[in-house]
Motif scaffolding. Structure first.
Motif, PDB file in Angstrom:
ATOM      1  N   TYR A 151       0.817  -1.207   0.000  1.00 45.41           N
ATOM      2  CA  TYR A 151       0.000   0.000   0.000  1.00 45.41           C
ATOM      3  C   TYR A 151       0.857   1.267   0.000  1.00 45.41           C
ATOM      4  O   TYR A 151       1.983   1.280   0.519  1.00 45.41           O
ATOM      5  N   LYS A 152       0.294   2.304  -0.565  1.00 48.16           N
ATOM      6  CA  LYS A 152       0.941   3.616  -0.517  1.00 48.16           C
ATOM      7  C   LYS A 152       0.885   4.158   0.910  1.00 48.16           C
ATOM      8  O   LYS A 152      -0.016   3.821   1.679  1.00 48.16           O
ATOM      9  N   ASP A 153       1.843   4.989   1.228  1.00 52.07           N
ATOM     10  CA  ASP A 153       1.854   5.654   2.534  1.00 52.07           C
ATOM     11  C   ASP A 153       0.893   6.844   2.460  1.00 52.07           C
ATOM     12  O   ASP A 153       1.295   8.008   2.418  1.00 52.07           O
ATOM     13  N   LYS A 154      -0.394   6.514   2.419  1.00 53.31           N
ATOM     14  CA  LYS A 154      -1.440   7.518   2.222  1.00 53.31           C
ATOM     15  C   LYS A 154      -2.685   7.076   2.970  1.00 53.31           C
ATOM     16  O   LYS A 154      -3.199   5.982   2.723  1.00 53.31           O
ATOM     17  N   PRO A 155      -3.179   7.884   3.906  1.00 49.31           N
ATOM     18  CA  PRO A 155      -4.366   7.482   4.669  1.00 49.31           C
ATOM     19  C   PRO A 155      -5.618   7.413   3.800  1.00 49.31           C
ATOM     20  O   PRO A 155      -5.726   8.118   2.790  1.00 49.31           O
ATOM     21  N   VAL A 156      -6.538   6.545   4.203  1.00 48.73           N
ATOM     22  CA  VAL A 156      -7.835   6.447   3.521  1.00 48.73           C
ATOM     23  C   VAL A 156      -8.820   7.354   4.258  1.00 48.73           C
ATOM     24  O   VAL A 156      -9.048   7.171   5.455  1.00 48.73           O
ATOM     25  N   PRO A 157      -9.393   8.345   3.595  1.00 45.24           N
ATOM     26  CA  PRO A 157     -10.328   9.262   4.265  1.00 45.24           C
ATOM     27  C   PRO A 157     -11.502   8.516   4.900  1.00 45.24           C
ATOM     28  O   PRO A 157     -11.990   7.512   4.359  1.00 45.24           O
ATOM     29  N   ARG A 158     -11.954   9.016   6.038  1.00 45.51           N
ATOM     30  CA  ARG A 158     -13.065   8.375   6.738  1.00 45.51           C
ATOM     31  C   ARG A 158     -14.334   8.315   5.889  1.00 45.51           C
ATOM     32  O   ARG A 158     -15.097   7.361   5.990  1.00 45.51           O
ATOM     33  N   GLU A 159     -14.556   9.318   5.041  1.00 53.89           N
ATOM     34  CA  GLU A 159     -15.776   9.304   4.227  1.00 53.89           C
ATOM     35  C   GLU A 159     -15.748   8.132   3.235  1.00 53.89           C
ATOM     36  O   GLU A 159     -16.799   7.575   2.903  1.00 53.89           O
ATOM     37  N   ILE A 160     -14.559   7.763   2.784  1.00 57.49           N
ATOM     38  CA  ILE A 160     -14.439   6.613   1.887  1.00 57.49           C
ATOM     39  C   ILE A 160     -14.648   5.319   2.657  1.00 57.49           C
ATOM     40  O   ILE A 160     -15.335   4.399   2.202  1.00 57.49           O
ATOM     41  N   ILE A 161     -14.065   5.232   3.854  1.00 57.35           N
ATOM     42  CA  ILE A 161     -14.261   4.052   4.692  1.00 57.35           C
ATOM     43  C   ILE A 161     -15.743   3.893   5.034  1.00 57.35           C
ATOM     44  O   ILE A 161     -16.292   2.787   5.004  1.00 57.35           O
ATOM     45  N   ASN A 162     -16.401   5.003   5.348  1.00 59.80           N
ATOM     46  CA  ASN A 162     -17.838   4.948   5.668  1.00 59.80           C
ATOM     47  C   ASN A 162     -18.667   4.501   4.469  1.00 59.80           C
ATOM     48  O   ASN A 162     -19.705   3.849   4.636  1.00 59.80           O
ATOM     49  N   ARG A 163     -18.214   4.857   3.270  1.00 54.31           N
ATOM     50  CA  ARG A 163     -18.933   4.404   2.069  1.00 54.31           C
ATOM     51  C   ARG A 163     -18.802   2.888   1.931  1.00 54.31           C
ATOM     52  O   ARG A 163     -19.759   2.213   1.530  1.00 54.31           O
ATOM     53  N   ILE A 164     -17.640   2.358   2.253  1.00 54.20           N
ATOM     54  CA  ILE A 164     -17.448   0.916   2.229  1.00 54.20           C
ATOM     55  C   ILE A 164     -18.339   0.250   3.276  1.00 54.20           C
ATOM     56  O   ILE A 164     -18.955  -0.791   3.028  1.00 54.20           O
ATOM     57  N   ILE A 165     -18.438   0.871   4.441  1.00 50.98           N
ATOM     58  CA  ILE A 165     -19.288   0.332   5.506  1.00 50.98           C
ATOM     59  C   ILE A 165     -20.756   0.351   5.090  1.00 50.98           C
ATOM     60  O   ILE A 165     -21.541  -0.511   5.496  1.00 50.98           O
ATOM     61  N   ASP A 166     -21.145   1.323   4.258  1.00 53.22           N
ATOM     62  CA  ASP A 166     -22.516   1.338   3.740  1.00 53.22           C
ATOM     63  C   ASP A 166     -22.833   0.026   3.031  1.00 53.22           C
ATOM     64  O   ASP A 166     -23.956  -0.499   3.135  1.00 53.22           O
ATOM     65  N   ALA A 167     -21.854  -0.498   2.303  1.00 52.51           N
ATOM     66  CA  ALA A 167     -22.053  -1.769   1.606  1.00 52.51           C
ATOM     67  C   ALA A 167     -22.124  -2.927   2.594  1.00 52.51           C
ATOM     68  O   ALA A 167     -22.858  -3.893   2.384  1.00 52.51           O
ATOM     69  N   VAL A 168     -21.365  -2.817   3.681  1.00 54.66           N
ATOM     70  CA  VAL A 168     -21.362  -3.876   4.693  1.00 54.66           C
ATOM     71  C   VAL A 168     -22.714  -3.954   5.394  1.00 54.66           C
ATOM     72  O   VAL A 168     -23.181  -5.042   5.750  1.00 54.66           O
ATOM     73  N   HIS A 169     -23.369  -2.817   5.583  1.00 53.00           N
ATOM     74  CA  HIS A 169     -24.692  -2.806   6.222  1.00 53.00           C
ATOM     75  C   HIS A 169     -25.681  -3.696   5.470  1.00 53.00           C
ATOM     76  O   HIS A 169     -26.603  -4.250   6.072  1.00 53.00           O
ATOM     77  N   SER A 170     -25.497  -3.817   4.150  1.00 55.15           N
ATOM     78  CA  SER A 170     -26.452  -4.568   3.333  1.00 55.15           C
ATOM     79  C   SER A 170     -26.147  -6.065   3.292  1.00 55.15           C
ATOM     80  O   SER A 170     -26.874  -6.825   2.650  1.00 55.15           O
ATOM     81  N   ALA A 171     -25.081  -6.498   3.969  1.00 55.58           N
ATOM     82  CA  ALA A 171     -24.729  -7.917   3.945  1.00 55.58           C
ATOM     83  C   ALA A 171     -25.799  -8.750   4.662  1.00 55.58           C
ATOM     84  O   ALA A 171     -26.220  -8.417   5.770  1.00 55.58           O
ATOM     85  N   PRO A 172     -26.249  -9.832   4.054  1.00 55.09           N
ATOM     86  CA  PRO A 172     -27.262 -10.680   4.697  1.00 55.09           C
ATOM     87  C   PRO A 172     -26.662 -11.499   5.828  1.00 55.09           C
ATOM     88  O   PRO A 172     -25.439 -11.674   5.909  1.00 55.09           O
TER      89      PRO A 172
END
Length: 231
Positions: free
Chosen positions: A32-53
């Protein structure tokens, strides 16, 4: 059940070829690059996790995100210490006997034949300050945990993690499943305390995530071992 909580279905704007292309092009990222992942992007990924059955229809899956470099470093230290101790114990016939008695011969053979040969070098490189092959120097780690009494808690967590990696692929965040971390989270008291993980919950899946240091240009050939239709 509140009808207002159920959103109406929408016509999908993807077809089977697009979905298949996404799945084929998805790759595990281990640098990985030495670059943080913004929280808004992480939260967007979590949006997909919410839909997991879930297998029972209950909401028992939890997610812990670690994106603080100091916390990740502390976690790494504790994980390496666990595997260092395990390596020593597996070399000791008496300790190995009790490990096999508790974990079973299948798991011990998997540790000896698959996990520990690579881990031996991971530990060595980590101690020399060359690399962190467990976390791959990822800027963010996502852990999936469930109640230990949930009948299909482990499966629920794996499905949730799959939702996360596919959403991450779409928004150009690299991910990799990491099976070395969950056992440490469940067995090391200091890690459980660090995570705020209650005794009645365990981590069943984890993924490293971040911006890929290298860009893939080709799709690797992948095939199942077998496909059969029974008459």
């Amino acid at each position: 059940m509140n009808e207002e909580e159920f959103n109406p279905l929408k016509e999908l704007d993807i077809d089977d070829n697009q979905l298949l292309s996404l799945m084929k092009q998805r790759r595990s990222v281990r640098r990985y690059k030495d670059k943080p992942v913004p929280r808004e992007i992480i939260n967007r990924i979590i949006d997909a996790v919410h839909s997991a059955p879930t297998g029972t229809g209950r909401s028992t899956t939890g997610v812990i995100v670690i994106d603080n470099p100091k916390t990740l470093a502390t976690l790494s230290k504790l994980v390496y210490e666990l595997y260092e101790g395990l390596e020593k114990n597996l070399k000791n016939p008496i300790a190995r006997f009790f490990i096999k008695r508790k974990a079973g011969e299948k798991k011990v053979r998997m540790l000896q034949d698959f996990v520990m040969p690579g881990m031996h070098w991971y530990i060595r490189w980590y101690r020399k300050g060359k690399s962190n092959e467990i976390l791959r120097d990822c800027p963010a780690l996502m852990l999936f945990h469930s109640n230990i009494y949930e009948p299909v808690g482990a499966e629920n967590c794996l499905i949730a993690a799959f939702h996360a990696i596919m959403m991450a692929q779409v928004i150009r965040i690299g991910t990799c499943f990491n099976d070395l971390i969950p056992p440490a989270c469940n067995r090391v008291p200091e890690i459980k305390k660090l995570l705020g993980l209650p005794d009645d919950r365990e981590v069943y899946a984890s993924i490293t995530m971040g911006y890929s240091k290298y860009q893939f240009k080709r799709i690797p050939p992948r095939k199942l071992a077998e496909v059969r239709y029974l008459k």
